[in-house]
Design an enzyme around this catalytic site. Structure first.
Site, PDB file in Angstrom:
ATOM      1  CE  LYS A  39     -18.121  23.117 -21.600  1.00 43.41           C
ATOM      2  NZ  LYS A  39     -18.506  21.716 -21.757  1.00 43.41           N
ATOM      3  NE  ARG A 135     -18.538  14.516 -19.515  1.00 37.90           N
ATOM      4  CZ  ARG A 135     -18.262  15.579 -20.254  1.00 37.90           C
ATOM      5  NH1 ARG A 135     -17.005  15.960 -20.444  1.00 37.90           N
ATOM      6  NH2 ARG A 135     -19.230  16.269 -20.830  1.00 37.90           N
ATOM      7  CE1 TYR A 262      14.668  32.198 -15.467  1.00 36.49           C
ATOM      8  CE2 TYR A 262      12.635  32.440 -16.721  1.00 36.49           C
ATOM      9  CZ  TYR A 262      13.456  32.834 -15.678  1.00 36.49           C
ATOM     10  OH  TYR A 262      13.074  33.845 -14.855  1.00 36.49           O
ATOM     11  CG  MET A 310       4.747  34.002 -14.627  1.00 36.75           C
ATOM     12  SD  MET A 310       4.884  34.304 -12.868  1.00 36.75           S
ATOM     13  CE  MET A 310       5.544  32.769 -12.270  1.00 36.75           C
TER      14      MET A 310
HETATM   15  C1  PLP Z   1     -18.786  21.543 -23.131  1.00 39.18           C
HETATM   16  C2  PLP Z   1     -19.991  20.839 -23.539  1.00 39.18           C
HETATM   17  C3  PLP Z   1     -20.617  21.128 -24.764  1.00 39.18           C
HETATM   18  C4  PLP Z   1     -20.005  22.002 -25.821  1.00 39.18           C
HETATM   19  O1  PLP Z   1     -18.984  21.267 -26.500  1.00 39.18           O
HETATM   20  P1  PLP Z   1     -18.302  21.869 -27.802  1.00 39.18           P
HETATM   21  O2  PLP Z   1     -17.416  20.772 -28.287  1.00 39.18           O
HETATM   22  O3  PLP Z   1     -17.516  23.053 -27.354  1.00 39.18           O
HETATM   23  O4  PLP Z   1     -19.383  22.214 -28.730  1.00 39.18           O
HETATM   24  C5  PLP Z   1     -21.852  20.549 -25.010  1.00 39.18           C
HETATM   25  N1  PLP Z   1     -22.415  19.700 -24.124  1.00 39.18           N
HETATM   26  C6  PLP Z   1     -21.809  19.360 -22.959  1.00 39.18           C
HETATM   27  C7  PLP Z   1     -22.480  18.403 -22.042  1.00 39.18           C
HETATM   28  C8  PLP Z   1     -20.587  19.897 -22.629  1.00 39.18           C
HETATM   29  O5  PLP Z   1     -19.994  19.548 -21.479  1.00 39.18           O
END
Ligand code: PLP
Length: 365
Positions: A39, A135, A262, A310
């Site tokens: 992701k 969650r 800055y 930046m």
């Molecule tokens: C992001 C995520 C993971 C991976 O988590 P890591 O700590 O990077 O291993 C696994 N399961 C879910 C549901 C996630 O949102």
């Protein structure tokens, strides 16, 4: 020539996956299926390049959003792809089926959408169960049972239905009791399920062997970075996959008392040499990095000086500096774990990696 580049080390990625597979074995030595979490542009490493590099080493991929999954399919990735957040409208169900995606299901609205859809091809699903994070998913056994029953009776759903849960404190070894409670609840609820189980994240794989379900979901550790606050990837035997690099583009001699950048946030406390590095928060280097954050110049650590701009940042090269314009600078990665920079910024390495900006040149090697 682009100054700022993110070098993505394919060999390190494959090395880490091997290590993860070894770690993830269950107590009988069975090898779980590995779902590579890619992701957020593979944690900033480049979605397609990472997925492609892993295609012979993992069993599936996981993403958060349907757009990410469709990108993988468009790029020709054929292995299973799991949507960790499920989906948000009925139209998505058609795409999930058409693109042969697997989806987590966490809410009644998703079950209803699956029931209403007219599909040619069934969808494989994991029911998401909340074991302590609050969650996604339900934590009520009755509610889980009811959702599971509807999914089992839904003609659009491939059987059997799997179970997916996420650990909330697996990265904190001192939370033994809350981890134990979550793991216990997971296995209690799992008795209701005939499908496959998927629990461990990176931290679970490394320090909670009880979480080594038939499917595991490593994220951060694949990228050679530690989920634990007091350890780095190399401490865990991993190799950092991303090295963020740039170059010095100007050098100035400073007199004691000279003010830099800055807000004049750095004042030289001695005569010294100032290097200007072409990398700033517009590239994803955190502006909150305080004076003294380490960067690597010609093999030695030097401290940042003043506010990150930046497009540039400053480093104090020291009074005896022999560094030259266009010398290479490593902001994090090989030789300088991103965990150290994250900790100085009061954040986690995940955030710094995700924030690498599109204008950075990616080099896959
Ligand atoms: C992001 C995520 C993971 C991976 O988590 P890591 O700590 O990077 O291993 C696994 N399961 C879910 C549901 C996630 O949102």
């Amino acid at each position: 020539m682009e100054c700022v580049s993110a070098f993505i080390d394919r060999e390190a990625l494959l090395f880490n996956i091997k290590k993860i597979k070894e770690k993830a074995k269950d107590k009988n030595g069975n090898q779980p299926k590995v779902v590579a979490v890619v992701k957020a542009n593979a944690y900033g490493h480049g979605l397609y390049a990472v997925a492609n590099a892993l295609k012979d080493s993992v069993d599936a991929y996981a993403v958060a959003r349907i757009g990410e999954a469709m990108e993988l399919r468009r790029e020709g990735i054929t292995r299973p792809v799991i949507l960790l957040e499920g989906f948000f409208n009925e139209e998505d169900v058609n795409f999930i089926s058409k693109y042969s995606l697997i989806t987590a299901v966490n809410s009644i609205y998703q079950v209803e959408a699956l029931e209403k859809a007219k599909l040619n091809k069934k969808i494989k699903v994991f029911l998401q169960v909340d074991i302590g994070m609050h969650r996604l998913g339900s934590c009520s056994v009755e509610e889980i049972r009811a959702l599971l029953k509807r999914l089992e009776n839904c003609p659009n759903v491939e059987q059997p239905v799997g179970m997916i849960s996420h650990l909330s404190v697996a990265d904190t070894p001192s939370e033994t009791e809350y981890n134990r409670q979550q793991i216990e609840f997971f296995y209690e609820v799992s008795k209701e399920f005939k499908g496959e189980l998927c629990l461990a994240n990176s931290a679970g794989i490394f320090i909670w062997p009880e979480t080594h379900t038939p499917w595991v979901r490593p994220g951060i550790v694949m990228y050679g970075v530690s989920p634990f606050e007091d350890k780095t990837g190399p401490d865990l035997g991993l190799k950092p996959v991303m090295t963020l690099k740039s170059r010095i583009i100007a050098i100035h001699k400073l007199k004691k008392g000279d003010k830099v950048g800055y807000g004049a946030a750095f004042v030289a406390d001695r005569d010294t040499t100032l290097g200007v590095v072409s990398c700033g928060y517009g590239d994803g280097y955190p502006r909150c990095a305080p004076n003294g954050t380490p960067v690597l110049v010609n093999g030695r650590e030097v401290p940042t000086a003043g506010h990150v701009c930046m497009d540039m940042l400053f480093v104090d090269l020291g009074p005896d500096s022999k560094d030259k314009v266009f010398d290479e600078v490593i902001l994090w990665g090989k030789g300088l774990p991103v965990e150290r920079i994250a900790s100085l910024c009061n954040t986690i390495p995940y955030e710094l990696l995700c924030h690498v900006m599109p204008r950075v040149e990616y080099v896959f090697g």
